[in-house]
Design an enzyme around this catalytic site. Structure first.
Site, mmCIF file in Angstrom:
data_model
loop_
_atom_site.group_PDB
_atom_site.id
_atom_site.type_symbol
_atom_site.label_atom_id
_atom_site.label_comp_id
_atom_site.label_asym_id
_atom_site.label_seq_id
_atom_site.Cartn_x
_atom_site.Cartn_y
_atom_site.Cartn_z
ATOM 1 N N TRP A 62 -4.749 0.417 3.668
ATOM 2 C CA TRP A 62 -4.148 1.310 4.668
ATOM 3 C C TRP A 62 -3.963 0.574 5.987
ATOM 4 O O TRP A 62 -4.820 -0.225 6.382
ATOM 5 C CB TRP A 62 -5.047 2.542 4.853
ATOM 6 C CG TRP A 62 -4.414 3.614 5.654
ATOM 7 C CD1 TRP A 62 -3.545 4.563 5.202
ATOM 8 C CD2 TRP A 62 -4.583 3.860 7.055
ATOM 9 N NE1 TRP A 62 -3.159 5.385 6.232
ATOM 10 C CE2 TRP A 62 -3.785 4.975 7.381
ATOM 11 C CE3 TRP A 62 -5.321 3.245 8.072
ATOM 12 C CZ2 TRP A 62 -3.705 5.490 8.674
ATOM 13 C CZ3 TRP A 62 -5.247 3.759 9.359
ATOM 14 C CH2 TRP A 62 -4.445 4.872 9.659
ATOM 15 N N TRP A 111 0.799 -1.228 0.000
ATOM 16 C CA TRP A 111 0.000 0.000 0.000
ATOM 17 C C TRP A 111 0.842 1.293 0.000
ATOM 18 O O TRP A 111 1.857 1.375 0.695
ATOM 19 C CB TRP A 111 -0.885 0.013 1.251
ATOM 20 C CG TRP A 111 -1.532 1.326 1.526
ATOM 21 C CD1 TRP A 111 -1.050 2.339 2.315
ATOM 22 C CD2 TRP A 111 -2.786 1.788 1.016
ATOM 23 N NE1 TRP A 111 -1.937 3.391 2.327
ATOM 24 C CE2 TRP A 111 -3.016 3.077 1.543
ATOM 25 C CE3 TRP A 111 -3.753 1.225 0.161
ATOM 26 C CZ2 TRP A 111 -4.154 3.822 1.257
ATOM 27 C CZ3 TRP A 111 -4.890 1.957 -0.125
ATOM 28 C CH2 TRP A 111 -5.083 3.247 0.428
ATOM 29 N N MET A 112 0.337 2.309 -0.728
ATOM 30 C CA MET A 112 0.925 3.660 -0.662
ATOM 31 C C MET A 112 -0.184 4.696 -0.662
ATOM 32 O O MET A 112 -1.141 4.577 -1.419
ATOM 33 C CB MET A 112 1.834 3.888 -1.867
ATOM 34 C CG MET A 112 2.391 5.308 -1.942
ATOM 35 S SD MET A 112 3.548 5.544 -3.313
ATOM 36 C CE MET A 112 2.404 5.806 -4.663
ATOM 37 N N ASP A 134 -0.199 9.207 0.676
ATOM 38 C CA ASP A 134 0.403 10.532 0.428
ATOM 39 C C ASP A 134 1.902 10.543 0.103
ATOM 40 O O ASP A 134 2.683 9.850 0.763
ATOM 41 C CB ASP A 134 0.301 11.408 1.686
ATOM 42 C CG ASP A 134 -1.051 11.425 2.320
ATOM 43 O OD1 ASP A 134 -1.988 10.834 1.791
ATOM 44 O OD2 ASP A 134 -1.162 12.039 3.395
ATOM 45 N N GLU A 184 -6.221 18.568 5.739
ATOM 46 C CA GLU A 184 -5.035 17.708 5.813
ATOM 47 C C GLU A 184 -3.946 18.257 4.880
ATOM 48 O O GLU A 184 -4.233 19.021 3.963
ATOM 49 C CB GLU A 184 -5.376 16.282 5.340
ATOM 50 C CG GLU A 184 -6.457 15.596 6.152
ATOM 51 C CD GLU A 184 -6.718 14.153 5.716
ATOM 52 O OE1 GLU A 184 -6.900 13.307 6.589
ATOM 53 O OE2 GLU A 184 -6.762 13.873 4.501
ATOM 54 N N TRP A 210 -9.649 8.947 -1.173
ATOM 55 C CA TRP A 210 -10.018 8.158 0.008
ATOM 56 C C TRP A 210 -11.381 7.486 -0.133
ATOM 57 O O TRP A 210 -11.673 6.513 0.565
ATOM 58 C CB TRP A 210 -9.996 9.025 1.273
ATOM 59 C CG TRP A 210 -8.616 9.201 1.808
ATOM 60 C CD1 TRP A 210 -7.925 10.367 1.960
ATOM 61 C CD2 TRP A 210 -7.732 8.164 2.260
ATOM 62 N NE1 TRP A 210 -6.674 10.125 2.478
ATOM 63 C CE2 TRP A 210 -6.536 8.778 2.675
ATOM 64 C CE3 TRP A 210 -7.836 6.768 2.347
ATOM 65 C CZ2 TRP A 210 -5.449 8.057 3.163
ATOM 66 C CZ3 TRP A 210 -6.739 6.048 2.840
ATOM 67 C CH2 TRP A 210 -5.580 6.691 3.239
ATOM 68 N N PHE A 265 2.880 9.198 10.305
ATOM 69 C CA PHE A 265 1.962 9.841 9.371
ATOM 70 C C PHE A 265 2.725 10.846 8.495
ATOM 71 O O PHE A 265 3.938 10.959 8.554
ATOM 72 C CB PHE A 265 0.832 10.527 10.157
ATOM 73 C CG PHE A 265 -0.369 9.626 10.407
ATOM 74 C CD1 PHE A 265 -0.254 8.243 10.427
ATOM 75 C CD2 PHE A 265 -1.625 10.190 10.633
ATOM 76 C CE1 PHE A 265 -1.376 7.430 10.665
ATOM 77 C CE2 PHE A 265 -2.747 9.395 10.866
ATOM 78 C CZ PHE A 265 -2.627 8.027 10.879
ATOM 79 N N SER A 266 1.942 11.595 7.728
ATOM 80 C CA SER A 266 2.563 12.468 6.714
ATOM 81 C C SER A 266 3.400 13.589 7.312
ATOM 82 O O SER A 266 3.189 14.005 8.451
ATOM 83 C CB SER A 266 1.478 13.061 5.822
ATOM 84 O OG SER A 266 1.011 12.051 4.965
ATOM 85 N N ARG A 296 -1.861 17.317 12.356
ATOM 86 C CA ARG A 296 -0.921 16.484 11.599
ATOM 87 C C ARG A 296 -0.462 17.103 10.285
ATOM 88 O O ARG A 296 -0.970 18.090 9.833
ATOM 89 C CB ARG A 296 -1.556 15.126 11.324
ATOM 90 C CG ARG A 296 -2.852 15.176 10.529
ATOM 91 C CD ARG A 296 -3.325 13.742 10.244
ATOM 92 N NE ARG A 296 -4.542 13.717 9.480
ATOM 93 C CZ ARG A 296 -5.765 13.663 9.993
ATOM 94 N NH1 ARG A 296 -5.939 13.641 11.294
ATOM 95 N NH2 ARG A 296 -6.824 13.635 9.198
ATOM 96 N N ASP A 297 0.484 16.403 9.684
ATOM 97 C CA ASP A 297 1.004 16.673 8.335
ATOM 98 C C ASP A 297 1.828 17.969 8.262
ATOM 99 O O ASP A 297 1.569 18.849 7.434
ATOM 100 C CB ASP A 297 -0.138 16.713 7.293
ATOM 101 C CG ASP A 297 -1.064 15.511 7.402
ATOM 102 O OD1 ASP A 297 -0.625 14.479 7.952
ATOM 103 O OD2 ASP A 297 -2.223 15.603 6.951
#
Ligand code: FRU
Length: 493
Positions: free
Chosen positions: A48, A21-22, A24, A202, A293, A80-81, A150-151
């Protein structure tokens, strides 16, 4: 070694992981002649799961070399990202003699019977991203008032001589600053009451661009992706704002009070820009995750799941009196071309005859024609399938129609038609269409409108045809190139 195989819908000039899986793109940074791509990766599954940072490098934005997983989960959570920068002046104190890379990412910690905790952490590399050391002071930033925090995307701000972090914090973005990547101070928050809030905010990005290439005119561009919400059939999408930024506060301009999307297709999400592209190059290069998504976990591939868009150059250009974000395929893609057809001032009848003889899977069409005529290409056509790409002059729009493009029963909203507004420029219409084993990316009128869509036709669906409203219409030009990474090899800058 690139990951080229022709089965399992794997694109030949798009990056996808060899297996598993891939999602972002993460940590995109240019360093010592290599463009690094890290990415959200589940190395043990094709859906995911516990996130790691996968890693690949390229010298030419077309041939990718996949490297071992860069960051794996630890006691602070999964990875996470986030982003990566070159710490040229060793502000972090992680390096001795030579500058190295610092990754700034979200540690996501699952907590029983409660919300997960999202905090920001650092890792650094002294060997061009091949191995990473997690900072012992992790996490470096937390704010428990946000469930979604996040991110982080970090960049050096020359005017204030500080690092800036833009990070999604709930339904807005927060802007922090730091002298050393370790101590962060909140500067401001942006996003309440502006833009689309159809999904969770995000993967933001923030960078300056000149307007129309005029170095005396600069604006800041903010990208904000929004997650999928079952109430909206578009799924996850990316919007942008333009405005001013002084190191603390982002002030949106008038045009930003209207929602503007980066892409009008369904499959360009969580895209951000590369850090540290040398000033002599000067480009702002971007790449997105080519999925959504809404159905990302169900797409019909087996060994792997997820691919990136082609690399694109972002510019700000005045079109029709408005300064807008424009995307151009990275010029490196031209080195992957093998000319198949090159016609000038040619009638639709002649074009049709020539197209009849072609069977292609991975290629680019570059077509320009006078604006009075609607034109529609049918691509990746076979007995049951075709993907339609065209301009409808009466509606003033460019579209991709993947209603009959191939496998699509894995989600009720996958099949369908996606359009964007399009007006003629100097009396002409131009489409550059990038087709690969499972994708179509359309750049209309030099990037004014972009549509990126996944498609899952049979391998045998290779025919190309064209139709026009007026059957005596003349194309100014029509070029077709087969695109293959082999051509690009060995010709990197
Ligand atoms: C965006 C995203 C990010 C998060 C990552 C998790 O697609 O949801 O917000 O960091 O994916 O894999």
């Amino acid at each position: 070694m690139s990951t080229i195989t022709t089965s399992d819908y794997r694109g030949v000039y798009h990056f996808s992981p060899k297996e598993k899986w891939m999602n972002d793109p993460n940590g995109m940074v240019f360093f010592k002649g290599e463009y690094h791509l890290f990415y959200q990766h589940h190395p043990f599954g094709t859906t995911w799961g516990p996130m790691h940072w996968g890693h690949a490098v390229t010298k030419d934005l077309v041939n990718w070399e996949e490297l071992p997983v860069a960051l794996a989960p630890d006691e602070h959570g999964t990875i996470f990202s986030g982003s990566a920068v070159v710490d040229w002046n060793n502000t972090s104190g992680f390096f001795e003699d030579e500058p190295g890379l610092v990754a700034i990412f979200t540690h996501h910690l699952e907590v029983e019977n409660n919300h997960p905790i999202q905090r920001q952490s650092l890792a650094y590399s002294k060997d061009s991203g091949r191995t990473w050391i997690k900072y012992e002071g992790n996490p470096v930033l937390e704010d428990r008032s946000f469930v979604d925090f996040r991110d982080p995307k970090v960049f050096w701000h020359e005017q204030t001589k500080e690092w800036i972090m833009i990070i999604a914090c709930g339904q807005t973005v927060c802007l922090y600053h730091s002298p050393d990547l370790k101590e962060w101070t909140l500067g401001s928050e942006f996003g309440a009451g502006i833009g689309s809030h159809d999904g969770v905010w995000e993967c933001p990005d923030l960078f300056p661009l000149t307007v129309d290439g005029d170095s005396s005119q600069e604006k800041w561009v903010m990208l904000v992706s929004i997650g999928a919400d079952p109430a909206f059939k578009e799924g996850s999408r990316t919007q942008y704002f333009t405005g001013e930024f002084n190191g603390i506060t982002f002030v949106p301009d008038e045009a930003s009070h209207t929602i503007r999307w980066v892409d009008h297709g369904r499959d360009n999400y969580a895209g951000v820009s590369w850090s540290d592209i040398p000033a002599e190059d000067g480009r702002r290069l971007f790449m997105g995750w080519m999925s959504n998504w809404m159905y990302a976990n169900q797409t019909p591939t087996e060994a792997y799941r997820g691919a990136m868009t082609i690399a694109r150059e972002l510019t700000l250009e005045t079109r029709d009196g408005e300064v807008m974000l424009v995307q151009h395929p990275a010029s490196e893609l031209e080195r992957a071309r093998k000319p198949v057809l090159s016609l000038q001032n040619v009638s639709i009848k002649q074009v049709s005859e020539q197209l009849n003889a072609l069977q292609l899977v991975n290629y680019e069409i570059d077509a320009e024609w006078p604006s009075a005529t609607s034109v529609q290409f049918a691509l990746r056509s076979g007995s049951d399938h075709e993907t339609l790409v065209g301009v409808d002059v009466a509606q003033g729009e460019v579209y991709v129609d993947r209603s009959r493009s191939g496998v699509g029963d894995f989600h009720e909203h996958f099949l369908g038609r996606h359009a964007a507004e399009l007006k003629a420029v100097d009396g002409n219409l131009r489409l550059r269409i990038f087709v690969d084993h499972s994708s179509v990316e359309v750049f209309a009128n030099n990037g004014q409108a972009v549509i990126t869509d996944l498609i899952y036709p049979d391998m045998t669906s290779k025919a190309i045809s064209v139709q026009a409203e007026q059957n005596d219409m003349i194309f100014n030009s029509l070029h077709i190139y087969e695109l293959s990474p082999i051509q690009a090899k060995g010709q990197s800058k």
